[in-house]
Structure formats: C-alpha cells, structure tokens
Enzyme design. Structure first.
Site, mmCIF file in Angstrom:
data_model
loop_
_atom_site.group_PDB
_atom_site.id
_atom_site.type_symbol
_atom_site.label_atom_id
_atom_site.label_comp_id
_atom_site.label_asym_id
_atom_site.label_seq_id
_atom_site.Cartn_x
_atom_site.Cartn_y
_atom_site.Cartn_z
ATOM 1 N N SER A 193 0.843 -1.180 0.000
ATOM 2 C CA SER A 193 0.000 0.000 0.000
ATOM 3 C C SER A 193 0.882 1.234 0.000
ATOM 4 O O SER A 193 1.906 1.270 0.700
ATOM 5 C CB SER A 193 -0.906 0.005 1.236
ATOM 6 O OG SER A 193 -1.770 1.126 1.217
ATOM 7 N N HIS B 194 -2.555 7.270 -4.694
ATOM 8 C CA HIS B 194 -2.692 6.111 -3.821
ATOM 9 C C HIS B 194 -2.716 4.860 -4.687
ATOM 10 O O HIS B 194 -3.287 4.856 -5.780
ATOM 11 C CB HIS B 194 -3.995 6.200 -3.025
ATOM 12 C CG HIS B 194 -4.500 4.878 -2.536
ATOM 13 N ND1 HIS B 194 -5.486 4.159 -3.194
ATOM 14 C CD2 HIS B 194 -4.147 4.119 -1.472
ATOM 15 C CE1 HIS B 194 -5.719 3.046 -2.544
ATOM 16 N NE2 HIS B 194 -4.925 2.988 -1.506
ATOM 17 N N ASN C 179 -2.835 0.346 -4.022
ATOM 18 C CA ASN C 179 -2.831 -0.778 -3.105
ATOM 19 C C ASN C 179 -3.109 -2.049 -3.888
ATOM 20 O O ASN C 179 -3.988 -2.070 -4.756
ATOM 21 C CB ASN C 179 -3.900 -0.575 -2.017
ATOM 22 C CG ASN C 179 -4.059 -1.793 -1.126
ATOM 23 O OD1 ASN C 179 -4.847 -2.687 -1.409
ATOM 24 N ND2 ASN C 179 -3.300 -1.821 -0.056
ATOM 25 N N VAL C 180 -2.350 -3.099 -3.596
ATOM 26 C CA VAL C 180 -2.644 -4.432 -4.128
ATOM 27 C C VAL C 180 -2.479 -5.420 -2.977
ATOM 28 O O VAL C 180 -1.514 -5.350 -2.225
ATOM 29 C CB VAL C 180 -1.747 -4.817 -5.324
ATOM 30 C CG1 VAL C 180 -2.229 -4.143 -6.599
ATOM 31 C CG2 VAL C 180 -0.283 -4.472 -5.089
ATOM 32 N N ARG C 181 -3.423 -6.349 -2.857
ATOM 33 C CA ARG C 181 -3.428 -7.187 -1.665
ATOM 34 C C ARG C 181 -4.122 -8.522 -1.929
ATOM 35 O O ARG C 181 -4.904 -8.665 -2.871
ATOM 36 C CB ARG C 181 -4.142 -6.465 -0.527
ATOM 37 C CG ARG C 181 -5.596 -6.123 -0.859
ATOM 38 C CD ARG C 181 -6.223 -5.195 0.163
ATOM 39 N NE ARG C 181 -7.613 -4.880 -0.186
ATOM 40 C CZ ARG C 181 -7.977 -3.887 -0.975
ATOM 41 N NH1 ARG C 181 -7.061 -3.094 -1.513
ATOM 42 N NH2 ARG C 181 -9.251 -3.679 -1.243
ATOM 43 N N ARG D 38 -0.215 -2.681 12.799
ATOM 44 C CA ARG D 38 0.812 -1.740 13.247
ATOM 45 C C ARG D 38 0.375 -0.319 12.882
ATOM 46 O O ARG D 38 0.417 0.089 11.721
ATOM 47 C CB ARG D 38 2.144 -2.095 12.569
ATOM 48 C CG ARG D 38 3.338 -1.303 13.078
ATOM 49 C CD ARG D 38 4.617 -1.893 12.488
ATOM 50 N NE ARG D 38 5.797 -1.257 13.029
ATOM 51 C CZ ARG D 38 6.482 -0.287 12.414
ATOM 52 N NH1 ARG D 38 6.081 0.173 11.231
ATOM 53 N NH2 ARG D 38 7.560 0.225 12.962
#
Length: 305
Positions: A97, A111, A113-115, A265
């Site tokens: 991210s 922005h 993000n890859v998940r 976190r």
C-alpha cells in the site's frame, strides 16, 4: 515456485515494493527510511513487514510505501461484510500500500494498493480473494494527466476482459467518495475488492498487471508538473484539500479500518496521512479561479477515456 500460491503472491509484492521505492528515491534524489518490523508474540496479529517512507524530500513531502504479511485468529468485521459465512475464521493478509504526497501543489497525490486475503475456515479449504487499485487526487486539475492515468489503468485491465475497466472505474468512483461532503476524493482510477471470479491464477495475474502499471501511470505526470512555479496561495489550497484526504482515510477507508480493527501496526497503517493539512470553515473558491475549476471540472463523475 508455482505462480499460483500465496508464497508467490508474497514474493511478487515484496519485489513490487522494492521497484517502486527505488523509483521514488531516484525521482526525489533522497533516500527513503526502511523500517523492518515484526509483530511481538502475544499480539492480536502475527507477521512482519517493511515500511519505506521518504519525508522532507525535494519532490515528495511524504511518500510512504509499505509491505505487510500478517495472520490472525479472527477476520475483522471490515473483511466479512460481504462474506458473512467467513465471520470468525482465521486469516492471512498480505499487500503493498502506498500514498505519495508531493511538495508541489501542481503534482497530484496518488494512492495504490494491491493485496490478497486468505480465510482459513475450520475443516475447509482456504478461501482467497484479491483487491486493490489506484486513484489520483489533484489539487490543480489537468485534463491530460487524468486521461493518461485512466488510459494506463484501462490498458492494465484489458487482457482480463473489456468489462473490467468500466466496472472497476465505477467501483472506484463509488468507493473514493466522501459521503459526508457529497464529493469525490479526486479524479478516480480503478478499484476492486473481494475479487476471485476467474480463479486464483487469473486473479493473481490481474493483480500483477495493476501493480506493474502504477509507475507508468504516475511518474510521467510527476515529471510534467514538478517544476511548475507556485506560491503561498497554491500551497494554502493544497493543504486545505489535503484535509479532505485525511477525512476520507479516517472515516471511510476500509483498509484503514481493517488494519486498526485487526490490531495492525498503527504507524504503518497511518503512513497515508499527509505531513501537513488544514481545515477552514465554509471555504469557497472564488469563481473563475483554478481552485474553483477543480471542483467544477474534476471533482465530478466523468469518463476520462
């Protein structure tokens, strides 16, 4: 190693992070801090990650790019709102991210993000799904920047079906929308979630195509705008609009909620926050100004390609 395993996904994501951070450092001329971390025994999540962040650079005021790979005993509510049958299942999650906040107001925030998320139901096979995308948030709008960004996104999705870009573009428009302000966050891009329709191999291939498209989508825009002169007026407007970015991430973003709800976190979850932002009561740009044009011409739903 097979390309159709969670291990292969993790290897790809770590390599993607390295490529992106290398490109950011080269563009800025500064080194990013690399903060490797490991969850302590007894915490709600177990796993590790690498947070890379460049702050106070010549080009990027704050550019954060994080990789994490964690597991937990129970999927948080934000991950099961569309899959109630998996509520309470153990899980593994991994992803890259990033959010880049440039110093120059004429360079847009971005922005990406890859998940992958895998639920591990008792007595059943792992259930894997993918998500991600990218979106562009300009403070001063340029038609050719928005078109280039969307054209690159469309090309990344083209091998996986003609329906994917219009579908994921609409999804992005719907998702990155500040409901309490009734306005889009920016000019959009693509977004997909809970995606596993064509099976693991093709879903992972699409994830790789989106991840690989990020630098070609964004860096040409940066190079076009980074040397435009600006003053206090542009800087003040940039900080004001960054306030909207903060509002979205804290109020509406499912990724932020997932990380905080699952005991992730915090320092890494909030790397998307800009270093400076401001708010003003009922601020309205003067008619005929570039600031007014942002709202009129760019913070609206429209087709860019």
């Amino acid at each position: 190693m097979s390309v159709s395993t969670p291990e292969a996904v993790g290897a790809y994501l770590r390599g993607l992070q390295q490529r992106i951070v290398d490109a950011v450092e080269q563009a800025d001329g500064s080194a990013a801090l690399r903060d490797s971390w490991q969850k302590a025994p007894g915490e709600p999540l177990q796993g590790s990650g690498l947070t890379c962040i460049l702050e106070g650079g010549a080009l990027f005021e704050r550019a954060g790019c994080g990789f994490s790979q964690v597991s937990g005993p129970k999927l948080p509510p934000s991950a099961t709102q569309h899959r109630p049958e998996l509520a309470g299942a153990p899980f593994e999650a991994m992803g890259v991210s990033l959010v880049f906040h440039p110093r120059n107001p004429y360079v847009p925030t971005v922005h990406m993000n890859v998940r992958m998320l895998a639920a591990l139901p008792a007595g059943g096979e792992p259930v894997c799904w993918f998500g991600g995308g990218m979106d562009l948030t300009p403070y001063y709008g340029f038609e050719d920047d928005a078109r280039h960004f969307h054209q690159t996104c469309r090309a990344a999705l083209a091998p996986f079906g003609d329906d994917k870009y219009p579908r994921f573009k609409t999804w992005c428009d719907d998702y990155f929308f500040l409901k309490h302000r009734n306005e889009p966050r920016g000019v959009g891009g693509i977004f997909f979630d809970d995606f596993a329709e064509p099976g693991f191999e093709q879903s992972f291939a699409m994830l790789r195509s989106v991840g690989d498209a990020f630098l070609p989508a964004y860096l040409p825009i940066v190079e076009r705008r980074r040397d435009i002169a600006y003053g206090e007026r542009e800087r003040a407007f940039q900080l004001y609009r960054r306030g909207r970015y903060v509002e979205f991430n804290l109020v509406w973003d499912r990724g932020t909620h997932f990380g905080l709800q699952s005991g992730g976190r915090t320092e890494s979850i909030l790397l998307s926050m800009p270093p400076l932002a401001s708010w003003a009561y009922r601020r309205e740009p003067e008619a005929g100004t570039p600031e007014a044009a942002l709202t009129r011409d760019f913070l609206v739903r429209r087709e860019w390609v």
